[in-house]
Write a protein that holds these residues in place. Sequence first.
Motif, PDB file in Angstrom:
ATOM      1  N   GLY A  42       0.826  -1.191   0.000  1.00 43.84           N
ATOM      2  CA  GLY A  42       0.000   0.000   0.000  1.00 43.84           C
ATOM      3  C   GLY A  42       0.864   1.245   0.000  1.00 43.84           C
ATOM      4  O   GLY A  42       2.084   1.180  -0.173  1.00 43.84           O
ATOM      5  N   ALA A  43       0.220   2.388   0.205  1.00 46.55           N
ATOM      6  CA  ALA A  43       0.932   3.664   0.264  1.00 46.55           C
ATOM      7  C   ALA A  43       1.465   3.876   1.678  1.00 46.55           C
ATOM      8  O   ALA A  43       0.733   3.702   2.660  1.00 46.55           O
ATOM      9  N   PHE A  44       2.717   4.249   1.787  1.00 48.90           N
ATOM     10  CA  PHE A  44       3.357   4.420   3.085  1.00 48.90           C
ATOM     11  C   PHE A  44       2.592   5.393   3.990  1.00 48.90           C
ATOM     12  O   PHE A  44       2.332   5.076   5.153  1.00 48.90           O
ATOM     13  N   PRO A  45       2.195   6.584   3.507  1.00 42.67           N
ATOM     14  CA  PRO A  45       1.470   7.504   4.407  1.00 42.67           C
ATOM     15  C   PRO A  45       0.165   6.920   4.938  1.00 42.67           C
ATOM     16  O   PRO A  45      -0.232   7.209   6.072  1.00 42.67           O
ATOM     17  N   ASP A  46      -0.494   6.085   4.126  1.00 43.94           N
ATOM     18  CA  ASP A  46      -1.737   5.473   4.587  1.00 43.94           C
ATOM     19  C   ASP A  46      -1.488   4.407   5.648  1.00 43.94           C
ATOM     20  O   ASP A  46      -2.317   4.200   6.551  1.00 43.94           O
ATOM     21  N   LEU A  47      -0.356   3.716   5.547  1.00 39.08           N
ATOM     22  CA  LEU A  47      -0.044   2.634   6.474  1.00 39.08           C
ATOM     23  C   LEU A  47       0.672   3.119   7.735  1.00 39.08           C
ATOM     24  O   LEU A  47       0.742   2.392   8.728  1.00 39.08           O
ATOM     25  N   ALA A  48       1.211   4.342   7.696  1.00 38.70           N
ATOM     26  CA  ALA A  48       2.062   4.828   8.790  1.00 38.70           C
ATOM     27  C   ALA A  48       1.410   4.765  10.172  1.00 38.70           C
ATOM     28  O   ALA A  48       2.074   4.382  11.144  1.00 38.70           O
ATOM     29  N   PRO A  49       0.113   5.111  10.333  1.00 43.20           N
ATOM     30  CA  PRO A  49      -0.476   5.022  11.682  1.00 43.20           C
ATOM     31  C   PRO A  49      -0.396   3.621  12.281  1.00 43.20           C
ATOM     32  O   PRO A  49      -0.214   3.460  13.490  1.00 43.20           O
ATOM     33  N   GLU A  50      -0.510   2.602  11.420  1.00 37.77           N
ATOM     34  CA  GLU A  50      -0.420   1.223  11.896  1.00 37.77           C
ATOM     35  C   GLU A  50       1.011   0.848  12.268  1.00 37.77           C
ATOM     36  O   GLU A  50       1.244  -0.095  13.035  1.00 37.77           O
ATOM     37  N   LEU A  51       1.995   1.596  11.719  1.00 41.10           N
ATOM     38  CA  LEU A  51       3.403   1.279  11.924  1.00 41.10           C
ATOM     39  C   LEU A  51       4.057   2.193  12.955  1.00 41.10           C
ATOM     40  O   LEU A  51       5.277   2.177  13.102  1.00 41.10           O
ATOM     41  N   ALA A  52       3.293   2.976  13.681  1.00 49.36           N
ATOM     42  CA  ALA A  52       3.822   4.030  14.553  1.00 49.36           C
ATOM     43  C   ALA A  52       4.886   3.502  15.522  1.00 49.36           C
ATOM     44  O   ALA A  52       4.651   2.534  16.256  1.00 49.36           O
ATOM     45  N   ALA A  53       6.083   4.160  15.479  1.00 41.84           N
ATOM     46  CA  ALA A  53       7.204   3.868  16.387  1.00 41.84           C
ATOM     47  C   ALA A  53       7.563   2.384  16.415  1.00 41.84           C
ATOM     48  O   ALA A  53       8.032   1.861  17.433  1.00 41.84           O
ATOM     49  N   ARG A  54       7.395   1.715  15.293  1.00 38.77           N
ATOM     50  CA  ARG A  54       7.588   0.267  15.237  1.00 38.77           C
ATOM     51  C   ARG A  54       9.014  -0.128  14.835  1.00 38.77           C
ATOM     52  O   ARG A  54       9.455  -1.237  15.131  1.00 38.77           O
ATOM     53  N   TYR A  55       9.745   0.790  14.180  1.00 43.58           N
ATOM     54  CA  TYR A  55      11.002   0.390  13.564  1.00 43.58           C
ATOM     55  C   TYR A  55      12.200   1.174  14.086  1.00 43.58           C
ATOM     56  O   TYR A  55      12.134   2.383  14.310  1.00 43.58           O
ATOM     57  N   ASP A  56      13.314   0.446  14.242  1.00 50.89           N
ATOM     58  CA  ASP A  56      14.586   1.084  14.577  1.00 50.89           C
ATOM     59  C   ASP A  56      15.137   1.843  13.376  1.00 50.89           C
ATOM     60  O   ASP A  56      15.787   2.872  13.535  1.00 50.89           O
ATOM     61  N   VAL A  57      14.908   1.306  12.184  1.00 48.40           N
ATOM     62  CA  VAL A  57      15.390   1.941  10.950  1.00 48.40           C
ATOM     63  C   VAL A  57      14.286   1.870   9.903  1.00 48.40           C
ATOM     64  O   VAL A  57      13.634   0.834   9.738  1.00 48.40           O
ATOM     65  N   VAL A  58      14.095   2.970   9.208  1.00 42.28           N
ATOM     66  CA  VAL A  58      13.279   3.002   7.990  1.00 42.28           C
ATOM     67  C   VAL A  58      14.193   3.475   6.866  1.00 42.28           C
ATOM     68  O   VAL A  58      14.919   4.463   7.023  1.00 42.28           O
ATOM     69  N   SER A  59      14.186   2.764   5.748  1.00 44.08           N
ATOM     70  CA  SER A  59      15.006   3.163   4.604  1.00 44.08           C
ATOM     71  C   SER A  59      14.127   3.472   3.406  1.00 44.08           C
ATOM     72  O   SER A  59      13.066   2.871   3.208  1.00 44.08           O
ATOM     73  N   MET A  60      14.581   4.442   2.642  1.00 44.02           N
ATOM     74  CA  MET A  60      13.947   4.824   1.374  1.00 44.02           C
ATOM     75  C   MET A  60      15.056   4.946   0.336  1.00 44.02           C
ATOM     76  O   MET A  60      15.673   6.000   0.191  1.00 44.02           O
ATOM     77  N   PHE A  61      15.357   3.870  -0.360  1.00 42.80           N
ATOM     78  CA  PHE A  61      16.404   3.886  -1.370  1.00 42.80           C
ATOM     79  C   PHE A  61      15.773   4.096  -2.745  1.00 42.80           C
ATOM     80  O   PHE A  61      15.077   3.228  -3.257  1.00 42.80           O
ATOM     81  N   HIS A  62      16.017   5.266  -3.301  1.00 43.16           N
ATOM     82  CA  HIS A  62      15.476   5.632  -4.617  1.00 43.16           C
ATOM     83  C   HIS A  62      13.967   5.388  -4.672  1.00 43.16           C
ATOM     84  O   HIS A  62      13.440   4.776  -5.599  1.00 43.16           O
ATOM     85  N   TYR A  63      13.332   5.924  -3.650  1.00 45.40           N
ATOM     86  CA  TYR A  63      11.873   5.846  -3.508  1.00 45.40           C
ATOM     87  C   TYR A  63      11.238   7.229  -3.526  1.00 45.40           C
ATOM     88  O   TYR A  63      10.212   7.447  -4.172  1.00 45.40           O
ATOM     89  N   LEU A  64      11.854   8.163  -2.830  1.00 47.20           N
ATOM     90  CA  LEU A  64      11.229   9.468  -2.624  1.00 47.20           C
ATOM     91  C   LEU A  64      10.971  10.199  -3.939  1.00 47.20           C
ATOM     92  O   LEU A  64       9.980  10.922  -4.069  1.00 47.20           O
ATOM     93  N   GLU A  65      11.837   9.997  -4.926  1.00 47.16           N
ATOM     94  CA  GLU A  65      11.666  10.690  -6.211  1.00 47.16           C
ATOM     95  C   GLU A  65      10.443  10.192  -6.975  1.00 47.16           C
ATOM     96  O   GLU A  65       9.959  10.859  -7.896  1.00 47.16           O
ATOM     97  N   HIS A  66       9.919   9.042  -6.600  1.00 46.74           N
ATOM     98  CA  HIS A  66       8.722   8.495  -7.249  1.00 46.74           C
ATOM     99  C   HIS A  66       7.430   9.000  -6.610  1.00 46.74           C
ATOM    100  O   HIS A  66       6.351   8.800  -7.158  1.00 46.74           O
ATOM    101  N   SER A  67       7.540   9.620  -5.456  1.00 49.21           N
ATOM    102  CA  SER A  67       6.349   9.992  -4.684  1.00 49.21           C
ATOM    103  C   SER A  67       5.688  11.241  -5.252  1.00 49.21           C
ATOM    104  O   SER A  67       6.359  12.171  -5.696  1.00 49.21           O
ATOM    105  N   THR A  68       4.359  11.263  -5.180  1.00 47.05           N
ATOM    106  CA  THR A  68       3.629  12.468  -5.580  1.00 47.05           C
ATOM    107  C   THR A  68       3.767  13.577  -4.542  1.00 47.05           C
ATOM    108  O   THR A  68       3.590  14.753  -4.856  1.00 47.05           O
ATOM    109  N   ASP A  69       4.108  13.215  -3.302  1.00 44.75           N
ATOM    110  CA  ASP A  69       4.214  14.202  -2.218  1.00 44.75           C
ATOM    111  C   ASP A  69       5.351  13.775  -1.280  1.00 44.75           C
ATOM    112  O   ASP A  69       5.115  13.113  -0.269  1.00 44.75           O
TER     113      ASP A  69
END
Length: 355
Positions: free
Chosen positions: A175-202
């Motif tokens: 799914g879309a990361f912003p839509d899933l983020a509330p379910e993932l709140a403070a869940r991860y030690d590391v989040v990575s975005m490798f050549h992802y952000l340039e594809h985002s509409t926002d």
Amino acid sequence: MSDHRAKSDRIAGLRPRYRKDLAGGTDRFFAPRRTTCPWCGSERLAARLHTTDLLQHKPGRFTLDRCADCGHVFQNPRLTDEGLEFYYRDFYDGLGEQRMSGTFGGRTAMYRSRAEAMLPHDPAPKTWLDVGTGHGHFCAAARTVLPATSFDGLDFTDGVELAAREGRVAHAWRGAFPDLAPELAARYDVVSMFHYLEHSTDPDRELRAAHEAVRPGGHLVVEVPDPRSRYARLLGRWWLPWLQPQHLHLVPAANLRRRLTERGFTVVAEQHAEAHDPVDLLAAVWLALDRAAPREDAPWLPEPPGALRRGLRAAILLAGVPALASAALLDRFAVRPLAHRLGLCNAYRLVARRE
């Protein structure tokens, strides 16, 4: 049935849908043109690049504008949701799945380097979410660097589900990361975005989602193309990281550093040489050859090419082999050691700690 015949039959089966999609032209795939920069709001915009789809050769023309105040480069007019579906279709999945799986699956050394970027800041993260993971090849390689870390993957394509089935990720979030983020709140030690952000509409919305998913004291790793690379000017439309129409935003490093600070992060590392992928000249030569040669069969073409055009394409690509080989050698052995000093790095990587 031969693989060639099977592919031809598959393309033929897809052609009616593409013909219907293109019956009214491509204008409906684009939103109205913006008059302000989506990053800083400035009205001082100028065209940076006019180009076409140089990888799939789907019809359409694309413009990248640059903001004179902050340097942000963005697609303008931007693709609509319908346009994104059309141009992404058969690129990473469908017809393109096997090709992309081979491309991304053979880059283990690069993936290990990305994982190693975290070692000075957190040598043993327990949980890691890779956003835009595709088929999960990074996660599989990173596990050899961080064997005690549990790697999850997130993507909006079915590739992430394949990654879970193949055991490359422990859990697949689709799914879309912003839509899933509330379910993932403070869940991860590391989040990575490798050549992802340039594809985002926002992109800013993605950074807010990352701040939500990373635990306090955890880290965000972002790697994106560098629009300030000298290669972007020297190679023009043949610079692969422009990647139209998939790349919607290209963010200068200074902009991203400031925005991360505003979103509650502290940037603890900035890397350029380490993020550079030494393929610029090779990719430019390939794109030019591929553009000069007659098109190979694709379902968005009105009809498949005949034997003469197929033969001409093969001849042009064969004649280009020496140029491709020379470009690859220059990329790896002449340019790579000096890329950062010469301002030629095609990407940069930021590591940021959530406060």
